[in-house]
Design a protein around this motif. Sequence first.
Motif, PDB file in Angstrom:
ATOM      1  N   UNK A 185       0.716  -0.897   0.304  1.00 52.87           N
ATOM      2  CA  UNK A 185      -0.014   0.073   0.287  1.00 52.87           C
ATOM      3  C   UNK A 185       0.901   1.313   0.191  1.00 52.87           C
ATOM      4  N   UNK A 186       2.083   1.565   0.312  1.00 52.40           N
ATOM      5  CA  UNK A 186       2.487   2.589   0.521  1.00 52.40           C
ATOM      6  C   UNK A 186       3.498   2.785  -0.519  1.00 52.40           C
ATOM      7  N   UNK A 187       3.537   1.413  -1.944  1.00 53.00           N
ATOM      8  CA  UNK A 187       4.587   1.517  -2.569  1.00 53.00           C
ATOM      9  C   UNK A 187       3.164   2.047  -3.259  1.00 53.00           C
ATOM     10  N   UNK A 188       1.885   1.332  -3.481  1.00 51.73           N
ATOM     11  CA  UNK A 188       0.687   2.324  -4.394  1.00 51.73           C
ATOM     12  C   UNK A 188       0.883   3.964  -3.637  1.00 51.73           C
ATOM     13  N   UNK A 189       0.972   4.126  -3.089  1.00 49.24           N
ATOM     14  CA  UNK A 189       1.422   5.492  -2.705  1.00 49.24           C
ATOM     15  C   UNK A 189       2.385   6.450  -2.863  1.00 49.24           C
ATOM     16  N   UNK A 190       3.302   6.023  -3.360  1.00 45.92           N
ATOM     17  CA  UNK A 190       4.458   6.494  -3.433  1.00 45.92           C
ATOM     18  C   UNK A 190       4.718   5.835  -4.879  1.00 45.92           C
ATOM     19  N   UNK A 191       3.782   5.194  -5.923  1.00 41.98           N
ATOM     20  CA  UNK A 191       3.509   5.061  -7.120  1.00 41.98           C
ATOM     21  C   UNK A 191       2.895   5.717  -8.015  1.00 41.98           C
ATOM     22  N   UNK A 234       5.454  -5.971   0.295  1.00 37.35           N
ATOM     23  CA  UNK A 234       5.238  -7.172  -0.807  1.00 37.35           C
ATOM     24  C   UNK A 234       4.505  -6.118  -2.586  1.00 37.35           C
ATOM     25  N   UNK A 235       5.510  -6.550  -2.999  1.00 33.34           N
ATOM     26  CA  UNK A 235       6.133  -5.819  -4.692  1.00 33.34           C
ATOM     27  C   UNK A 235       4.921  -6.401  -5.855  1.00 33.34           C
ATOM     28  N   UNK A 236       5.363  -7.736  -6.052  1.00 30.13           N
ATOM     29  CA  UNK A 236       4.717  -8.014  -7.297  1.00 30.13           C
ATOM     30  C   UNK A 236       4.343  -9.939  -7.046  1.00 30.13           C
ATOM     31  N   UNK A 237       3.939  -9.720  -5.873  1.00 29.21           N
ATOM     32  CA  UNK A 237       3.794 -11.301  -5.486  1.00 29.21           C
ATOM     33  C   UNK A 237       2.619 -11.264  -5.732  1.00 29.21           C
ATOM     34  N   UNK A 238       1.678 -11.693  -6.300  1.00 31.49           N
ATOM     35  CA  UNK A 238       0.159 -12.128  -7.148  1.00 31.49           C
ATOM     36  C   UNK A 238      -0.616 -13.199  -6.027  1.00 31.49           C
ATOM     37  N   UNK A 239       0.222 -13.317  -4.767  1.00 30.15           N
ATOM     38  CA  UNK A 239      -0.923 -14.222  -3.527  1.00 30.15           C
ATOM     39  C   UNK A 239      -1.223 -13.579  -3.301  1.00 30.15           C
ATOM     40  N   UNK A 261      -2.472  -6.076 -12.737  1.00 26.20           N
ATOM     41  CA  UNK A 261      -1.389  -5.395 -13.744  1.00 26.20           C
ATOM     42  C   UNK A 261      -0.962  -3.879 -13.274  1.00 26.20           C
ATOM     43  N   UNK A 262      -1.969  -3.351 -13.042  1.00 26.58           N
ATOM     44  CA  UNK A 262      -1.744  -2.176 -12.174  1.00 26.58           C
ATOM     45  C   UNK A 262      -1.329  -2.219 -11.059  1.00 26.58           C
ATOM     46  N   UNK A 263      -0.720  -3.187  -9.976  1.00 20.77           N
ATOM     47  CA  UNK A 263      -0.615  -3.270  -8.586  1.00 20.77           C
ATOM     48  C   UNK A 263       0.678  -4.270  -8.286  1.00 20.77           C
ATOM     49  N   UNK A 264       0.861  -3.973  -9.821  1.00 27.38           N
ATOM     50  CA  UNK A 264       2.816  -4.583  -9.533  1.00 27.38           C
ATOM     51  C   UNK A 264       3.624  -3.553  -9.400  1.00 27.38           C
ATOM     52  N   UNK A 265       4.486  -3.498  -8.473  1.00 23.27           N
ATOM     53  CA  UNK A 265       4.760  -2.730  -8.103  1.00 23.27           C
ATOM     54  C   UNK A 265       6.205  -1.481  -9.227  1.00 23.27           C
ATOM     55  N   UNK A 277       9.346 -13.878  -0.331  1.00 20.04           N
ATOM     56  CA  UNK A 277      10.196 -13.718  -0.614  1.00 20.04           C
ATOM     57  C   UNK A 277      11.894 -12.459  -1.323  1.00 20.04           C
ATOM     58  N   UNK A 278      12.513 -12.848  -0.415  1.00 20.75           N
ATOM     59  CA  UNK A 278      13.627 -10.764  -0.326  1.00 20.75           C
ATOM     60  C   UNK A 278      13.674 -10.868  -2.320  1.00 20.75           C
ATOM     61  N   UNK A 279      13.109 -11.297  -3.479  1.00 16.73           N
ATOM     62  CA  UNK A 279      13.091 -10.627  -4.623  1.00 16.73           C
ATOM     63  C   UNK A 279      11.851  -9.738  -4.881  1.00 16.73           C
ATOM     64  N   UNK A 280      10.832  -9.356  -4.407  1.00 17.27           N
ATOM     65  CA  UNK A 280      10.481  -8.242  -3.609  1.00 17.27           C
ATOM     66  C   UNK A 280      10.969  -7.454  -3.597  1.00 17.27           C
ATOM     67  N   UNK A 281      11.805  -7.229  -2.644  1.00 12.64           N
ATOM     68  CA  UNK A 281      12.302  -6.292  -2.180  1.00 12.64           C
ATOM     69  C   UNK A 281      13.180  -5.471  -3.419  1.00 12.64           C
ATOM     70  N   UNK A 282      13.933  -6.578  -4.144  1.00  9.31           N
ATOM     71  CA  UNK A 282      15.526  -6.301  -4.571  1.00  9.31           C
ATOM     72  C   UNK A 282      14.476  -5.926  -6.225  1.00  9.31           C
ATOM     73  N   UNK A 283      13.915  -6.880  -5.988  1.00  7.13           N
ATOM     74  CA  UNK A 283      12.656  -5.959  -7.546  1.00  7.13           C
ATOM     75  C   UNK A 283      12.037  -4.595  -7.451  1.00  7.13           C
ATOM     76  N   UNK A 284      11.815  -3.838  -6.532  1.00  2.26           N
ATOM     77  CA  UNK A 284      11.163  -2.638  -6.324  1.00  2.26           C
ATOM     78  C   UNK A 284      12.897  -1.888  -6.367  1.00  2.26           C
ATOM     79  N   UNK A 285      13.971  -2.597  -5.600  1.00  9.61           N
ATOM     80  CA  UNK A 285      15.242  -1.970  -5.523  1.00  9.61           C
ATOM     81  C   UNK A 285      15.529  -1.613  -6.766  1.00  9.61           C
ATOM     82  N   UNK A 286      15.299  -2.244  -7.754  1.00  7.75           N
ATOM     83  CA  UNK A 286      16.041  -1.899  -9.059  1.00  7.75           C
ATOM     84  C   UNK A 286      14.808  -1.878  -9.662  1.00  7.75           C
ATOM     85  N   UNK A 287      13.716  -1.405 -10.035  1.00  6.84           N
ATOM     86  CA  UNK A 287      13.283  -0.412 -10.331  1.00  6.84           C
ATOM     87  C   UNK A 287      13.516   0.974  -9.997  1.00  6.84           C
TER      88      UNK A 287
END
Length: 260
Positions: free
Chosen positions: A122-128, A157-162, A171-175, A198-208
């Motif tokens: 949710x914080x990511x949604x507000x930031x994006x 949670x960044x791109x974990x569809x669960x 798709x709109x909410x994949x940060x 999984x930590x990959x969520x955080x790493x993917x966000x940092x990369x973006x």
Amino acid sequence: MNCFQIFAKQFHPALDGGAGLQAYCRGRTGLLADDGARWGVLILPGGGYERIAPAESEPVALAFLAAGVQAFVLSYSLLPQGWPQQFLEGAAALAWLRAHAGELGIRPDRVAVCGFSAGGHLAGCLSCLWDHPLLGERLGLTPEQARPNAAILGYPVVNDMRYIAPLGGEEELRLDRRVGSDHPPAFLWATGEDATVPVQNTLDYAAALKRAGVPVELHLFARGPHAMGLADRESARDQAHYTPHAAAWHGLCVDWLKGV
């Protein structure tokens, strides 16, 4: 310390439901720090959009308050209420804090979001998505009213569809696909042992964020499970969630925030 609670209709008349905002603020007592220039942080606890996690609520607010940051915990709507209700509540709360900055002892250009797990999403949604047309259409907010000045995301949670799919708007909410150059400066932290998000969520966000040229600070701790909150005894629900090394994230975060 001044504590008070307001409900959704009080921080925006267009909202309904049971969302609430709990404030933890220092009053003005004539001290040097009472100059109205403090940071305010809107805390968004996790809980998979199914509950509001206690470990990521009051303990985190009190830690920020002790560090000189006025803190506000948003109990946002939960499933089966889906997108965009939580997003609207978060944006309305940010705008309310900014509009009442003077009486809250904060600067209107020092309003941050801090989210954990699903609250990190949710914080990511507000930031994006702070300039999303919905905010004007539903709430009459301008992008300037809704944009956080800093973003703090713990094991988000960044791109974990669960966790994203039940909200709708998948798709709109994949940060990691929504980060732009106008995203606020960000502080991210997670642990390598997190088996829930999984930590990959955080790493993917940092990369973006890095690709978009957004200032980002990332701390990845080797040990610690999901949902540690502060990772200290004040927020640990059992011994496994007490990880003193990972608890360093909060002090690092405060130092970072005060330098933004």
